[in-house]
Enzyme design. Structure first.
Site, PDB file in Angstrom:
ATOM      1  N   CYS A   1      12.965  11.524   7.330  1.00 43.33           N
ATOM      2  CA  CYS A   1      13.062  11.154   8.741  1.00 43.33           C
ATOM      3  C   CYS A   1      14.452  11.376   9.303  1.00 43.33           C
ATOM      4  O   CYS A   1      14.620  11.504  10.520  1.00 43.33           O
ATOM      5  CB  CYS A   1      12.618   9.711   8.948  1.00 43.33           C
ATOM      6  SG  CYS A   1      13.486   8.519   7.920  1.00 43.33           S
TER       7      CYS A   1
ATOM      8  N   GLU B   1       8.667  16.043  15.901  1.00 47.51           N
ATOM      9  CA  GLU B   1       9.074  16.010  14.502  1.00 47.51           C
ATOM     10  C   GLU B   1       8.198  16.946  13.682  1.00 47.51           C
ATOM     11  O   GLU B   1       6.975  16.821  13.689  1.00 47.51           O
ATOM     12  CB  GLU B   1       8.968  14.588  13.955  1.00 47.51           C
ATOM     13  CG  GLU B   1       9.524  14.456  12.552  1.00 47.51           C
ATOM     14  CD  GLU B   1       9.507  13.022  12.053  1.00 47.51           C
ATOM     15  OE1 GLU B   1      10.478  12.623  11.397  1.00 47.51           O
ATOM     16  OE2 GLU B   1       8.515  12.312  12.310  1.00 47.51           O
TER      17      GLU B   1
ATOM     18  N   LYS C   1       0.863  -1.176   0.000  1.00 42.93           N
ATOM     19  CA  LYS C   1       0.000   0.000   0.000  1.00 42.93           C
ATOM     20  C   LYS C   1       0.903   1.230   0.000  1.00 42.93           C
ATOM     21  O   LYS C   1       1.472   1.604   1.018  1.00 42.93           O
ATOM     22  CB  LYS C   1      -0.903   0.054   1.234  1.00 42.93           C
ATOM     23  CG  LYS C   1      -1.834   1.284   1.231  1.00 42.93           C
ATOM     24  CD  LYS C   1      -2.295   1.643   2.620  1.00 42.93           C
ATOM     25  CE  LYS C   1      -1.985   3.042   3.051  1.00 42.93           C
ATOM     26  NZ  LYS C   1      -1.955   4.130   2.104  1.00 42.93           N
TER      27      LYS C   1
ATOM     28  N   GLY D   1       2.766   4.009  13.689  1.00 48.72           N
ATOM     29  CA  GLY D   1       3.600   2.832  13.914  1.00 48.72           C
ATOM     30  C   GLY D   1       3.217   2.080  15.174  1.00 48.72           C
ATOM     31  O   GLY D   1       3.160   0.840  15.193  1.00 48.72           O
TER      32      GLY D   1
ATOM     33  N   GLU E   1       9.770   1.663  10.949  1.00 47.31           N
ATOM     34  CA  GLU E   1      10.729   2.765  10.889  1.00 47.31           C
ATOM     35  C   GLU E   1       9.924   4.045  10.976  1.00 47.31           C
ATOM     36  O   GLU E   1       9.062   4.297  10.130  1.00 47.31           O
ATOM     37  CB  GLU E   1      11.568   2.710   9.611  1.00 47.31           C
ATOM     38  CG  GLU E   1      12.540   1.545   9.579  1.00 47.31           C
ATOM     39  CD  GLU E   1      13.507   1.514  10.741  1.00 47.31           C
ATOM     40  OE1 GLU E   1      13.806   2.588  11.308  1.00 47.31           O
ATOM     41  OE2 GLU E   1      13.962   0.419  11.104  1.00 47.31           O
TER      42      GLU E   1
END
Length: 481
Positions: free
Chosen positions: A282, A383, A173, A231, A248
């Site tokens: 990232c 982030e 996906k 995640g 990740e």
């Protein structure tokens, strides 16, 4: 405008929903194309196809599977320019960066094609002199792959290639924002002649297709790259049904500028790490920890270098930084800039949405530099995924290492210094899966393990030889004569 479809059992199929999603160029807001808003029924068909193909695919030799990957690599290389243009139009990355990423995809495919000829087990001495004991690695079966929009060629390939070479079949996906780029990559797999069902692509929302992959009993392993919030949800779902998972996730990556640093190199690395790809990676540099004695000299050079950055449509010659990937991403970045101001950080540079004739239709944010940032501020902890850096001063390296570790993340970190002792202390004391000396935080070679510590990953590693650890299980064999 072309409507793209899912790829299931060797065929391009529209979603049973009949619905689609527009893909928008973030530089111009033009419609690039349409991709399916797929349903659970579409996903079920893809998993069924992958399940039916898994035994015959696993039954091929590693060399035979590698031959397919070599063919895919050649096809991808022949279409490098077209795929790079599509990537730039979909998510705004500059054309040179998009070309570089696509070329990396070619190299990853060739690397893992070669892995088909390497060992997949070990002989282990038995205490029984009349017995033979060894291990072999076996595929998981069907692997579900969920990928983000920021590296729409490299990340899908560095997940799919090892999954395939080690004998798994795949249901992927891709992010909806870059599903057309993903479709063009899958076309290369199709034209390379992979057997039906070995690779399948279903596009759609995370709430439907992403959650469907996590919860599908026909999927034995899940590999995900994206936010730490999503995640953790995937981890909970995988654990509940006993599926293997690999995550990740985010980063809040520091660069340490020591008192003895080469300032020209440090500024160059900071600018590249923070602002290339519009800070949307990232491993991007997010926190700049600068020794107080050289802080002003460093800041002066940093501001001068930032002023020379050319911003615009990534397909235009000479453009160094493109737009944010979407209006929503731009609004997120701008909201963090406002938070920084409210928290009392000193805005030194940028901080605005760019406007004017060439910018009005795009989602452009200036490179942004905050000074006098406290490590507990949101802009130093969360982030942002945009071109924003926070400068934090320090007085000695012990303080710098403490500041570097003062987040929930631990993906990458770098230091600029000429002192060997400082380098060694940095390597040992900084909690990051990727540490770089006199180099920017962003970037890892494809043959090296990649992954983070703390909330940046599930403590697994991708890429290189390490990929075999996730995509296979070890079977121990004992043979008695």
């Amino acid at each position: 405008m072309k409507a793209y479809t899912n790829y299931i059992s060797g065929e391009w199929r529209p979603s049973v929903s009949g619905n689609s999603k527009k893909v928008i160029n973030p530089a111009t807001q033009e419609v690039v194309g349409h991709t399916p808003a797929s349903t659970v029924e579409d996903l079920d068909a893809a998993v069924q196809a992958a399940s039916e193909a898994k035994d015959s695919w696993a039954g091929l030799s590693g060399a035979a599977r590698g031959d397919y990957l070599f063919k895919v690599a050649n096809l991808l290389e022949s279409r490098l320019g077209d795929i790079a243009v599509t990537m730039t139009r979909e998510m705004g990355k500059t054309f040179p960066e998009a070309k570089g990423e696509t070329a990396r995809g070619v190299a990853i495919l060739r690397y893992y094609a070669g892995e088909g000829m390497r060992k997949v087990g070990d002989v282990i001495p038995s205490t029984d002199s009349e017995a033979f004991m060894f291990t072999k690695r076996v595929p998981l079966g069907v692997v579900g792959i969920i990928t983000p929009w920021n590296f729409p060629v490299a990340i899908p390939i560095w997940k799919m290639a090892p999954a395939l070479i080690y004998g798994n079949t795949v249901v992927i996906k891709p992010a909806s924002e870059t599903a057309i780029t993903a479709a063009k990559v899958i076309e290369c797999f199709h034209e390379a002649g992979l057997p039906k069902g070995v690779i399948n692509m279903v596009t759609g929302s995370g709430s439907v297709i992403g959650n469907g992959i996590v919860n599908h009993t026909g999927i034995a392993g899940i590999s995900f790259t994206g936010s730490d919030v999503v995640g953790k949800q995937i981890a909970r779902g995988a654990v509940e049904r006993g599926a293997k998972f690999q995550l990740e996730m985010g980063g809040k990556n520091p660069v340490i500028i020591s008192e003895d640093a080469d300032l020209e190199k440090a500024v160059e690395g900071t600018i590249s790490g923070a602002f290339r790809s519009t800070g949307q990676k990232c491993t991007a540099t997010s926190r700049v920890l600068v020794h107080r004695n050289i802080k002003q000299a460093f800041v002066d050079k940093l501001l001068s270098a930032s002023e020379s950055i050319k911003i615009g449509n990534g397909l235009e010659e000479g453009v160094w930084m493109g737009p944010c990937s979407s209006e929503a991403q731009m609004e997120t970045v701008l909201s963090y800039i406002e938070k920084g101001k409210e928290e009392g950080a000193k805005l030194l540079f940028g901080g605005n949405r760019l406007t004017g004739s060439e910018y009005d239709q795009g989602f452009y944010v200036e490179p942004t530099i905050f000074d006098d940032v406290d490590s507990k501020m949101q802009i130093a902890q969360e982030e942002i995924f945009g071109p924003v850096i926070a400068i934090i001063p320090f007085d000695d390296l012990d303080e710098a290492f403490t500041l570097a570790n003062d987040t929930q993340f631990g993906l990458s970190a770098s230091i600029y210094t000429e002192n060997v002792s400082a380098m060694l202390k940095f390597i040992d004391r900084v909690d990051a899966g990727l540490v770089r000396i006199n180099a920017e935080t962003a970037g890892v070679e494809l043959q090296a393990p990649f992954g983070g510590m703390k909330s940046s990953s599930s403590h697994s590693r991708e890429q290189g030889e390490a990929a075999i650890e996730f995509y296979t299980s070890i079977k121990t064999v004992f043979v008695k004569g």
